[in-house]
Design a protein around this motif. Structure first.
Motif, PDB file in Angstrom:
ATOM      1  N   VAL A 348       5.952   0.216   4.412  1.00 21.66           N
ATOM      2  CA  VAL A 348       5.392   0.496   3.096  1.00 21.66           C
ATOM      3  C   VAL A 348       3.951   0.003   3.015  1.00 21.66           C
ATOM      4  O   VAL A 348       3.603  -1.052   3.539  1.00 21.66           O
ATOM      5  N   ILE A 349       3.114   0.785   2.361  1.00 21.87           N
ATOM      6  CA  ILE A 349       1.706   0.452   2.140  1.00 21.87           C
ATOM      7  C   ILE A 349       1.504   0.337   0.632  1.00 21.87           C
ATOM      8  O   ILE A 349       1.542   1.334  -0.090  1.00 21.87           O
ATOM      9  N   GLY A 350       1.298  -0.877   0.147  1.00 26.39           N
ATOM     10  CA  GLY A 350       1.178  -1.097  -1.284  1.00 26.39           C
ATOM     11  C   GLY A 350      -0.044  -0.432  -1.876  1.00 26.39           C
ATOM     12  O   GLY A 350      -1.107  -0.363  -1.248  1.00 26.39           O
ATOM     13  N   GLY A 351       0.094   0.050  -3.116  1.00 30.31           N
ATOM     14  CA  GLY A 351      -0.985   0.745  -3.787  1.00 30.31           C
ATOM     15  C   GLY A 351      -1.292   0.176  -5.151  1.00 30.31           C
ATOM     16  O   GLY A 351      -1.297  -1.045  -5.337  1.00 30.31           O
ATOM     17  N   TYR A 352      -1.507   1.078  -6.127  1.00 29.28           N
ATOM     18  CA  TYR A 352      -1.967   0.671  -7.458  1.00 29.28           C
ATOM     19  C   TYR A 352      -1.267   1.465  -8.549  1.00 29.28           C
ATOM     20  O   TYR A 352      -0.868   2.616  -8.335  1.00 29.28           O
ATOM     21  N   LEU A 353      -1.172   0.852  -9.710  1.00 28.85           N
ATOM     22  CA  LEU A 353      -0.799   1.561 -10.917  1.00 28.85           C
ATOM     23  C   LEU A 353      -2.040   2.313 -11.390  1.00 28.85           C
ATOM     24  O   LEU A 353      -3.061   1.708 -11.711  1.00 28.85           O
ATOM     25  N   TYR A 354      -1.946   3.631 -11.412  1.00 27.35           N
ATOM     26  CA  TYR A 354      -3.129   4.462 -11.655  1.00 27.35           C
ATOM     27  C   TYR A 354      -3.527   4.416 -13.132  1.00 27.35           C
ATOM     28  O   TYR A 354      -2.693   4.623 -14.022  1.00 27.35           O
ATOM     29  N   GLY A 364      -0.507   5.925 -15.384  1.00 19.90           N
ATOM     30  CA  GLY A 364       0.582   4.990 -15.599  1.00 19.90           C
ATOM     31  C   GLY A 364       1.620   4.950 -14.510  1.00 19.90           C
ATOM     32  O   GLY A 364       2.621   4.244 -14.640  1.00 19.90           O
ATOM     33  N   ARG A 365       1.418   5.686 -13.422  1.00 15.19           N
ATOM     34  CA  ARG A 365       2.379   5.701 -12.314  1.00 15.19           C
ATOM     35  C   ARG A 365       1.838   4.869 -11.143  1.00 15.19           C
ATOM     36  O   ARG A 365       0.624   4.763 -10.951  1.00 15.19           O
ATOM     37  N   TYR A 366       2.775   4.333 -10.366  1.00 17.93           N
ATOM     38  CA  TYR A 366       2.413   3.527  -9.205  1.00 17.93           C
ATOM     39  C   TYR A 366       2.291   4.442  -7.992  1.00 17.93           C
ATOM     40  O   TYR A 366       3.246   5.129  -7.607  1.00 17.93           O
ATOM     41  N   VAL A 367       1.099   4.456  -7.393  1.00 14.58           N
ATOM     42  CA  VAL A 367       0.809   5.311  -6.245  1.00 14.58           C
ATOM     43  C   VAL A 367       0.733   4.443  -5.000  1.00 14.58           C
ATOM     44  O   VAL A 367      -0.002   3.446  -4.963  1.00 14.58           O
ATOM     45  N   PHE A 368       1.490   4.795  -3.972  1.00 17.57           N
ATOM     46  CA  PHE A 368       1.535   4.015  -2.749  1.00 17.57           C
ATOM     47  C   PHE A 368       1.829   4.954  -1.585  1.00 17.57           C
ATOM     48  O   PHE A 368       1.742   6.174  -1.732  1.00 17.57           O
TER      49      PHE A 368
END
Length: 440
Positions: A348-354, A364-368
């Motif tokens: 898994v590669i952590g991302g951001y809440l857009y 408002g969604r988490y993109v990773f």
């Protein structure tokens, strides 16, 4: 059992695929599958595009944008580059190869993370996380020393002579190094630390913990070392014992039987984290052989490794959901398997809440992502439940490289993606892309 008694009780009680991936050896889980989103009209037909911000890197593991159009790229090979806008050529701001272990091909060590002090305004302080040869205090049979250092920054350069070591941690193995660093909304510096490497949180450098069904390990220990944890420190003050940082008074182990730097624990290889605009703290933790996970991490939380992998038992059919004193082993908001399902991968590669404006469907969604991206990114949606459903969203054409390494965020909330076409620290295929709506 009070906290002090609990800490005393806790104290008593593969094959590498990529620089981020899990190991082959592992165990049985409960079979809980990915929560895949059902029909969601706003993203059912969503396709993303990507445009290159900068190219020619070896293995870009981090991109930080402290000010508009000022991109700082961390290359695992040992360089920090600054790119003044998408059309500018990258310039070397700092090279620490003479301070690092040598890295090439498959390696999880190197230059791993960068954070700018919140007061940075073109000049100020930056904090770098890198893998150094064994320093004093690191046993001879250990792999290397984890180093977190402070540097002075001014006018697009980082002064190599200004280095002040903030934190050193002996690393028994060469893998599971994590490496993310960032300042939280509270102004404190958060630091991700893996479990010390090898497999199963066992072997050299892995201590005994309270859980007897699986030997080890550092993820469940809070007294012997800082491995397998998220740390929180105050770099604007010094400790009473001469440490170059202070311990925030709200850290959960202050005045208790445990190492007070720790903010949360029970991690294997927390590969990238981020704070959402609402203050939630998202941590992605690379799994061993079956499950990948993302958690919303809170102060004092125990996230289960190596009792559990994701929300599933690790190496046994039945396992506890809490420690002996009743502290819960917290489940992730996202988990997906290595095999099967609409969403799968190996790291898994952590991302951001857009919270940008360019792609309204992601708001408002988490993109990773997963390292084995296969041309897709992942989108998780908070629907008020404990588990967030996940969808794979394609990126048109050859917009991204074959392997996603990390994410970044612009000052306007738009997302950046670091990629490479290589499976190790080699070549010049590393690139930083900015996500856009698909053109087609």
């Amino acid at each position: 059992m009070d906290d002090s008694t609990r800490r005393r009780f806790l104290k008593a009680g593969g094959i590498a695929l990529t620089a981020l991936s899990g190991c082959v050896d592992g165990g049985s889980g409960s079979g809980q599958a990915t929560e895949t989103a059902t029909s969601d009209p706003s993203i059912d037909s969503l396709e993303l595009g990507a445009e290159a911000v900068s190219t020619g890197f070896t293995s870009p593991l981090d991109v930080v944008v402290p000010r508009a159009e000022e991109y700082w790229v961390v290359d695992q090979a040992g360089q920090v580059y600054v790119v003044d806008g998408p059309d500018a050529d990258p310039q070397v701001a700092l090279d620490v190869t003479d301070r690092m272990v040598s890295v090439s091909g498959y390696d999880e060590r190197g230059l791993l993370g960068l954070a700018f002090h919140p007061d940075y305004d073109g000049a100020g302080r930056a904090y770098l996380r890198y893998s150094a040869p064994r320093r004093d205090g690191t046993p001879e049979n250990y792999s290397h020393t984890f180093v977190l250092s402070e540097f002075a920054v001014d006018s697009g350069t980082i002064d190599p002579d200004s280095e002040r070591t903030v934190l050193e941690i002996p690393e028994p193995q060469g893998n599971h190094n994590a490496g993310a660093v960032t300042f939280g909304p509270d102004g404190y510096l958060y630091v991700a630390v893996g479990d010390g490497g090898a497999g199963n949180d066992q072997g050299q450098g892995h201590v005994e913990d309270w859980y007897d069904a699986v030997d080890g390990g550092n993820g469940q220990d809070v007294t012997e070392n800082l491995l397998g944890s998220i740390l929180r420190i105050d770099v604007d003050s010094e400790g009473e014992d001469g440490r170059p940082y202070a311990i925030p008074s709200g850290n959960p182990l202050v005045d208790k039987d445990g190492l007070p730097e720790q903010f949360a624990w029970g991690f294997r290889n927390p590969w990238r984290f981020s704070f959402g605009p609402d203050g939630r703290f998202f941590v992605a933790d690379v799994g061993q052989s079956k499950w990948e996970e993302v958690s919303v991490v809170e102060r004092g939380g125990n996230y289960g490794w190596n009792v559990r992998e994701g929300a599933n038992c690790f190496r046994v059919e039945d396992c506890p959901t809490e420690t002996p004193d009743g502290a819960p082993l917290r489940d992730p908001i996202v988990q997906y398997p290595h095999e099967g399902g609409d969403v799968s991968g190996i790291s898994v590669i952590g991302g951001y809440l857009y919270d940008g404006a360019d792609i309204p469907a992601l708001q408002g969604r988490y993109v990773f992502a997963d390292w084995r991206a296969r041309g897709d990114l992942f989108v998780a949606t908070d629907r008020g439940d404990d588990r967030w459903p996940v969808r794979a969203v394609p990126v048109e054409g050859d917009g991204l490289g074959s392997n996603v390494l990390s994410f970044g965020r612009t000052t306007a909330g738009e997302l950046l993606v670091c990629t490479t076409d290589k499976r190790g620290v080699s070549g010049e295929t590393g690139a930083v892309h900015r996500l856009r709506p698909a053109t087609g």
